[in-house]
Design a protein around this motif. Structure first.
Motif, PDB file in Angstrom:
ATOM      1  N   TRP A 228      71.381  48.590  17.735  1.00 30.03           N
ATOM      2  CA  TRP A 228      70.819  49.497  18.731  1.00 30.03           C
ATOM      3  C   TRP A 228      69.387  49.886  18.401  1.00 30.03           C
ATOM      4  O   TRP A 228      69.027  50.071  17.238  1.00 30.03           O
ATOM      5  CB  TRP A 228      71.650  50.774  18.818  1.00 30.03           C
ATOM      6  CG  TRP A 228      72.870  50.659  19.677  1.00 30.03           C
ATOM      7  CD1 TRP A 228      74.108  50.211  19.300  1.00 30.03           C
ATOM      8  CD2 TRP A 228      72.972  50.999  21.065  1.00 30.03           C
ATOM      9  NE1 TRP A 228      74.974  50.250  20.353  1.00 30.03           N
ATOM     10  CE2 TRP A 228      74.308  50.727  21.461  1.00 30.03           C
ATOM     11  CE3 TRP A 228      72.076  51.492  22.009  1.00 30.03           C
ATOM     12  CZ2 TRP A 228      74.754  50.948  22.763  1.00 30.03           C
ATOM     13  CZ3 TRP A 228      72.523  51.716  23.306  1.00 30.03           C
ATOM     14  CH2 TRP A 228      73.857  51.438  23.669  1.00 30.03           C
ATOM     15  N   LEU A 229      68.592  50.029  19.463  1.00 28.13           N
ATOM     16  CA  LEU A 229      67.273  50.651  19.390  1.00 28.13           C
ATOM     17  C   LEU A 229      67.337  51.933  20.207  1.00 28.13           C
ATOM     18  O   LEU A 229      67.723  51.911  21.375  1.00 28.13           O
ATOM     19  CB  LEU A 229      66.194  49.728  19.961  1.00 28.13           C
ATOM     20  CG  LEU A 229      64.809  50.380  20.176  1.00 28.13           C
ATOM     21  CD1 LEU A 229      64.194  50.799  18.847  1.00 28.13           C
ATOM     22  CD2 LEU A 229      63.876  49.424  20.924  1.00 28.13           C
ATOM     23  N   LEU A 230      66.971  53.051  19.593  1.00 30.23           N
ATOM     24  CA  LEU A 230      66.966  54.355  20.252  1.00 30.23           C
ATOM     25  C   LEU A 230      65.622  55.027  20.000  1.00 30.23           C
ATOM     26  O   LEU A 230      65.141  55.034  18.862  1.00 30.23           O
ATOM     27  CB  LEU A 230      68.083  55.252  19.705  1.00 30.23           C
ATOM     28  CG  LEU A 230      69.525  54.772  19.844  1.00 30.23           C
ATOM     29  CD1 LEU A 230      70.441  55.604  18.953  1.00 30.23           C
ATOM     30  CD2 LEU A 230      69.973  54.861  21.297  1.00 30.23           C
ATOM     31  N   PHE A 231      65.012  55.600  21.039  1.00 24.82           N
ATOM     32  CA  PHE A 231      63.742  56.280  20.829  1.00 24.82           C
ATOM     33  C   PHE A 231      63.592  57.472  21.767  1.00 24.82           C
ATOM     34  O   PHE A 231      64.097  57.479  22.878  1.00 24.82           O
ATOM     35  CB  PHE A 231      62.559  55.325  21.015  1.00 24.82           C
ATOM     36  CG  PHE A 231      62.535  54.580  22.319  1.00 24.82           C
ATOM     37  CD1 PHE A 231      61.980  55.143  23.459  1.00 24.82           C
ATOM     38  CD2 PHE A 231      63.078  53.302  22.408  1.00 24.82           C
ATOM     39  CE1 PHE A 231      61.950  54.453  24.660  1.00 24.82           C
ATOM     40  CE2 PHE A 231      63.052  52.594  23.608  1.00 24.82           C
ATOM     41  CZ  PHE A 231      62.493  53.178  24.736  1.00 24.82           C
ATOM     42  N   GLU A 232      62.888  58.476  21.268  1.00 25.46           N
ATOM     43  CA  GLU A 232      62.585  59.664  22.069  1.00 25.46           C
ATOM     44  C   GLU A 232      61.351  59.391  22.922  1.00 25.46           C
ATOM     45  O   GLU A 232      60.476  58.601  22.553  1.00 25.46           O
ATOM     46  CB  GLU A 232      62.338  60.869  21.162  1.00 25.46           C
ATOM     47  CG  GLU A 232      62.058  62.168  21.916  1.00 25.46           C
ATOM     48  CD  GLU A 232      61.987  63.378  21.019  1.00 25.46           C
ATOM     49  OE1 GLU A 232      61.268  64.326  21.387  1.00 25.46           O
ATOM     50  OE2 GLU A 232      62.646  63.390  19.958  1.00 25.46           O
ATOM     51  N   HIS A 233      61.272  60.069  24.077  1.00 24.35           N
ATOM     52  CA  HIS A 233      60.120  59.912  24.957  1.00 24.35           C
ATOM     53  C   HIS A 233      59.952  61.152  25.826  1.00 24.35           C
ATOM     54  O   HIS A 233      60.735  62.101  25.741  1.00 24.35           O
ATOM     55  CB  HIS A 233      60.267  58.662  25.828  1.00 24.35           C
ATOM     56  CG  HIS A 233      61.555  58.603  26.609  1.00 24.35           C
ATOM     57  ND1 HIS A 233      61.837  59.444  27.656  1.00 24.35           N
ATOM     58  CD2 HIS A 233      62.648  57.809  26.459  1.00 24.35           C
ATOM     59  CE1 HIS A 233      63.033  59.169  28.147  1.00 24.35           C
ATOM     60  NE2 HIS A 233      63.555  58.177  27.432  1.00 24.35           N
ATOM     61  N   GLY A 234      58.948  61.136  26.678  1.00 21.82           N
ATOM     62  CA  GLY A 234      58.670  62.266  27.551  1.00 21.82           C
ATOM     63  C   GLY A 234      59.661  62.376  28.691  1.00 21.82           C
ATOM     64  O   GLY A 234      60.336  61.415  29.048  1.00 21.82           O
TER      65      GLY A 234
END
Length: 271
Positions: A228-234
């Motif tokens: 999995w790739l997980l990332f925070e964003h606006g």
């Protein structure tokens, strides 16, 4: 003869939000909130008043409380912070929760752009079975992160790297990131605490998706099948983030909302 100043009056007269005043009081005096309740009518010691007044003045000028006290809580633990790193925020705990739920037993986990280290250190402390690596392009950030890891007892590997630059040939079961994602002209960069935080950790000096494009494009090479790739964003970048993930061939692409109901984290699984 003027009436002596009590601790309760000291806080009231500070002109600060009560939560800010309490945090600065605890830092200035070395006492906790329980002590204040028991001693709120005591006369203020001159040394306490001097330190508190200095901190309160800086706070009224806008400096973040976390930088004034040198600490911010994240996932129930105290993390040291300085103007070299972003201040950990409650919204980022969602990224940690999603990562913990998707990391297989004993998984190799990578955090890109670790800042204070709050994400990789928390992952390791919550899941000691994980093999956690954290990278950051900023040497001062890595010093801060390593210090937090040492103080909290988390065995995390730290590497100075421009995203995946120093990780050639390495692969992970899970990759997480809270990269700079604020658009370069966003007015919030000139407001509140953001004025004092490191700009390079807030904005990509472009449209807000520049770093996300790099991460999404390069992540598949460093993910094991099914990883999995997980990332925070606006809050307004959910659609754009999902489009990037889908174009890169990720499966189960989705966006998760924070407690305010705003898009906060997106991710997908490598097929």
């Amino acid at each position: 003869m003027p009436q002596s100043l009590t601790y309760a009056a000291l806080l009231r007269q500070s002109g600060l939000d009560r939560s800010d005043a309490l945090a600065l009081f605890c830092h200035a005096t070395g006492h906790n909130r329980a002590w204040l309740i028991a001693h709120d009518r005591d006369e203020v010691l001159p040394e306490h008043a001097a330190v508190f007044h200095s901190l309160a003045e800086r706070r009224r000028a806008g400096e973040p409380v976390a930088y004034l006290t040198g600490e911010r809580e994240f996932y129930g633990r105290p993390f040291a912070v300085s103007p070299a790193v972003l201040i950990p925020r409650p919204e980022t705990e969602l990224l940690v929760e999603l990562a913990l739920a998707r990391a297989p037993q004993g998984a190799k986990v990578l955090d890109l752009g670790c800042g204070s280290g709050c994400i990789p250190v928390t992952l390791k402390l919550e899941r000691p079975d994980l093999q956690v690596t954290a990278v950051d392009i900023s040497a001062p950030s890595l010093v801060m992160a390593q210090g937090n890891a040492t103080r909290l007892g988390a065995a995390v590997r730290f590497i100075e790297s421009d995203w995946f630059g120093a990780l050639a040939g390495e692969s992970f079961e899970l990759i997480v990131s809270n990269p700079p994602y604020i658009e370069q002209h966003d007015p919030h960069l000139q407001q509140g605490d953001l004025r004092f935080e490191p700009r390079h950790a807030l904005t990509d000096e472009a449209d807000g998706l520049a770093h996300l494009r790099r991460i999404v494009a390069q992540a598949p090479v460093h993910l094991t099948p099914g990883g999995w790739l997980l990332f925070e964003h606006g809050w307004d970048q959910g659609p754009g983030s999902r489009a990037l993930l889908e174009a890169a061939g990720f499966a189960e692409v989705q966006t998760w909302t924070d407690l305010a109901g705003l898009d906060r984290v997106s991710g997908g699984r490598k097929g």
